[in-house]
Design an enzyme around this catalytic site. Structure first.
Site, PDB file in Angstrom:
ATOM      1  N   ARG A  88       0.811  -1.221   0.000  1.00 46.36           N
ATOM      2  CA  ARG A  88       0.000   0.000   0.000  1.00 46.36           C
ATOM      3  C   ARG A  88       0.843   1.270   0.000  1.00 46.36           C
ATOM      4  O   ARG A  88       0.537   2.220  -0.711  1.00 46.36           O
ATOM      5  CB  ARG A  88      -0.967  -0.010   1.185  1.00 46.36           C
ATOM      6  N   TYR A 134      -5.845  -0.195  -6.894  1.00 47.01           N
ATOM      7  CA  TYR A 134      -4.928  -1.225  -6.413  1.00 47.01           C
ATOM      8  C   TYR A 134      -4.939  -1.368  -4.884  1.00 47.01           C
ATOM      9  O   TYR A 134      -5.068  -0.389  -4.156  1.00 47.01           O
ATOM     10  CB  TYR A 134      -3.495  -0.856  -6.797  1.00 47.01           C
ATOM     11  N   GLU A 135      -4.693  -2.603  -4.426  1.00 43.26           N
ATOM     12  CA  GLU A 135      -4.399  -2.911  -3.016  1.00 43.26           C
ATOM     13  C   GLU A 135      -5.431  -2.341  -2.050  1.00 43.26           C
ATOM     14  O   GLU A 135      -5.111  -1.805  -1.002  1.00 43.26           O
ATOM     15  CB  GLU A 135      -3.004  -2.394  -2.638  1.00 43.26           C
ATOM     16  N   GLY A 136      -6.699  -2.494  -2.399  1.00 50.44           N
ATOM     17  CA  GLY A 136      -7.767  -1.895  -1.615  1.00 50.44           C
ATOM     18  C   GLY A 136      -8.073  -0.519  -2.148  1.00 50.44           C
ATOM     19  O   GLY A 136      -7.231   0.376  -2.106  1.00 50.44           O
TER      20      GLY A 136
END
Length: 598
Positions: free
Chosen positions: A296, A436-438
């Site tokens: 993140r 991306y990534e949440g």
């Protein structure tokens, strides 16, 4: 026109004077990573990224990765060769543990390398980024046998890694996944299922790909509690470490994407593929969060890195492009940089990029403190601050990536909309980072749903108190700092009011807090950005460089007066609650309930 120049002077100033890197270098285990060594290393890294990686950016976008009839994936021309140079130079291993062949440098240094490689070519940089996330998961939860078998070549980059989370029916709801893992007699597992959106799920740059796959064992609890994590290598590994037979994982297709065309985003099919459990069964979510938290901050850096490259291009264009006559100018035409609105867009980019860089490096420095400081209490508090800063860095950083690359395109005018200039690529490439990534909405929900609740809100209020310590420092610095101090004080007040409202309201009405979570996170992003620029402005005179001191003061003042006031304007949205968000049903939202007048 689109030539990348690593901003090494800005980075060196940030490390030495803004985020306190010399103190990081004094932590146990980092004695070899003093500032002078790090600056020299980063200069060499910047040279490599500019000379070797950056020229592949445009080629990668126009060619893209290609799925071959035999199911293998070819990356664009030059990628394989440049990746081998990257591995040989050892850039990916710099911040990784020495016991597995890494350089043992702080995460703060690794973050700078991430910025440099991402500015050079975001699509290329995704392969090392995902590999690092897989390495982090193995370091935390892998047993000794798995670590010894996989980590040495993953650390060097000879083998790359992926994260296999998403499935067609699941999306961000990881608990809905259906991939199965059945234990075999030899202790391995047979993995069957399909995964989508797998970045670098197959490619020709490395001989081995190590997939980290979330799957569900028979009889596992429903939802996220029943998820386990497995290593599923592209090729099985023999006892002597050599590669054996091809595993039963196939690339079904490549996604056709808006941007990052060179990065192969794969649909992968597993059919009784051999996998190895990481940690314990039903512990997959914990392992996944190690991977995702590592990634993140790296994704937040993508917003910074692509915005930096787009800014460099738009600045060059603004100096070269002549059109019209600026007020007070003479001659046939003026460069468009002489027009106030173009200056406004350039200053907005420059100030936000500087603030983002300081903020990302600050987060990384707290990561290093949380893992290496000898005092457990200091480590614990640093870990809390990382928890606060990471969703801000990821969400605010990638939102700004979208906004600033759009400004860069706007400066190009009509030429920005023409693909050949390259300005549009930056906007297309960075758009995925907010997903991306949440997604950024998930980051905002994490901030108010988890991080705000730490010690009943005290953790975030204490951090806000730490930020407010800069107000008397600005007062003592001279009248030229007064506009920054006054505006920061106003906006800190607004942020504190929103925070106390969230603390009061969230436990009894979580929907109300979640409804304001995105504007609330934006308030934090604006205030932390202004705070870091003010820190830089206060620190710059000590360098003895009058030009640097002036530029840092101007950037901090511009941000405080022209960008930071957005914070207080978001207070109403942050504290409005959920009433109007849910007042209209789906039919009313679609307009079906509206009457047509005759």
């Amino acid at each position: 026109m689109d030539q990348y120049q690593p901003p090494l002077a800005d980075i060196s100033f940030a490390l030495e004077h803004v985020v306190g890197y010399p103190d990081i270098a004094k932590l146990p285990g980092f004695e070899h990573a003093d500032l002078d060594t790090v600056v020299e290393l980063l200069e060499q890294c910047g040279d490599f990224m500019a000379a070797a990686v950056a020229p592949t950016n445009r080629t990668g976008d126009t060619q893209g990765s290609r799925l071959q009839p035999d199911g293998t994936v070819l990356t664009p021309d030059g990628f394989k060769e440049v990746y081998h140079q990257y591995v040989e130079a050892g850039w990916g291993s710099v911040p990784l543990p020495e016991e597995y062949g890494g350089g043992g440098f702080p995460r703060t240094v690794g973050l700078v390398i991430q910025e440099l490689i991402t500015s050079a070519n975001m699509a290329f940089s995704l392969c090392p980024l995902l590999t690092q996330g897989a390495i982090e998961a193995l370091l935390h939860y892998g047993d000794d046998a798995l670590k010894e078998r996989y980590l040495p070549k993953m650390v060097t980059g000879e083998w790359t890694g992926t994260m296999n989370l998403t499935e067609p029916q699941a999306g961000s709801d990881v608990g809905a996944l259906t991939t199965r893992a059945v234990r075999q007699g030899d202790g391995s597992y047979a993995i069957t299922g399909q995964k989508i959106f797998i970045t670098y799920g197959d490619h020709d740059m490395a001989e081995q790909i190590v997939h980290l796959v979330l799957a569900r064992t028979p009889g596992a609890p429903e939802g996220t509690r029943g998820i386990s994590c497995f290593i599923v290598p592209k090729f099985l590994v023999n006892d002597d470490g050599s590669l054996g037979a091809r595993n039963a994982v196939e690339t079904v297709s490549l996604e056709h994407k808006m941007g990052i065309h060179a990065s192969p985003t794969c649909v992968l099919s597993y059919e009784n593929a051999t996998g190895y459990l990481i940690g314990e069964e039903n512990n997959g979510m914990r392992i996944m969060f190690v991977m995702m938290n590592s990634a993140r901050l790296g994704v937040g850096v993508q917003g910074l890195a692509v915005a930096e490259r787009a800014y460099q291009q738009s600045l060059a264009y603004a100096q070269e492009r002549r059109q019209g006559l600026a007020a007070g100018a003479s001659g046939a035409s003026s460069p468009i940089i002489d027009f106030p609105d173009v200056r406004r867009m350039l200053m907005t980019q420059r100030a936000h990029v500087a603030a983002m860089r300081y903020l990302m490096l600050l987060d990384a420095s707290y990561v290093d403190i949380s893992t290496h400081h000898p005092d457990p209490a200091v480590r614990s508090r640093a870990d809390e601050i990382v928890g606060i800063l990471t969703p801000i860095c990821k969400s605010f950083g990638t939102d700004l990536g979208n906004e600033l690359t759009s400004l860069a395109l706007q400066i190009h005018g009509g030429m920005g909309f023409i693909e050949e200039t390259g300005a549009a690529q930056h906007l297309r490439d960075i758009r995925i980072a907010a997903i991306y990534e949440g997604t950024n909405g998930i980051q905002a929900a994490d901030l108010v749903g988890r991080k705000l609740g730490v010690r009943g809100g005290s953790s975030m209020l204490e951090f806000l108190g730490t930020m407010r310590e800069i107000e008397p420092q600005l007062a003592d610095a001279g009248t030229e700092f007064d506009p920054i101090r006054v505006e920061l004080g106003r906006q800190f007040d607004a942020l504190e009011e929103a925070t106390r409202w969230m603390v009061r309201t969230g436990p009894g009405d979580p929907n109300a807090a979640l409804s304001g979570s995105t504007p609330y996170l934006r308030m934090w992003g604006l205030c932390t950005g202004a705070w870091m620029l003010a820190r830089a402005a206060l620190a710059a005179p000590a360098t003895g460089d009058a030009g640097l001191a002036e530029s840092q003061l101007v950037l901090a003042r511009f941000y405080a007066e022209q960008l930071l006031p957005q914070c207080a304007s978001l207070l109403g949205a942050a504290t409005a609650g959920s009433r109007d968000l849910f007042a209209l049903d789906a039919g009313q939202l679609s307009g079906a309930a509206r009457k047509v007048r005759s």
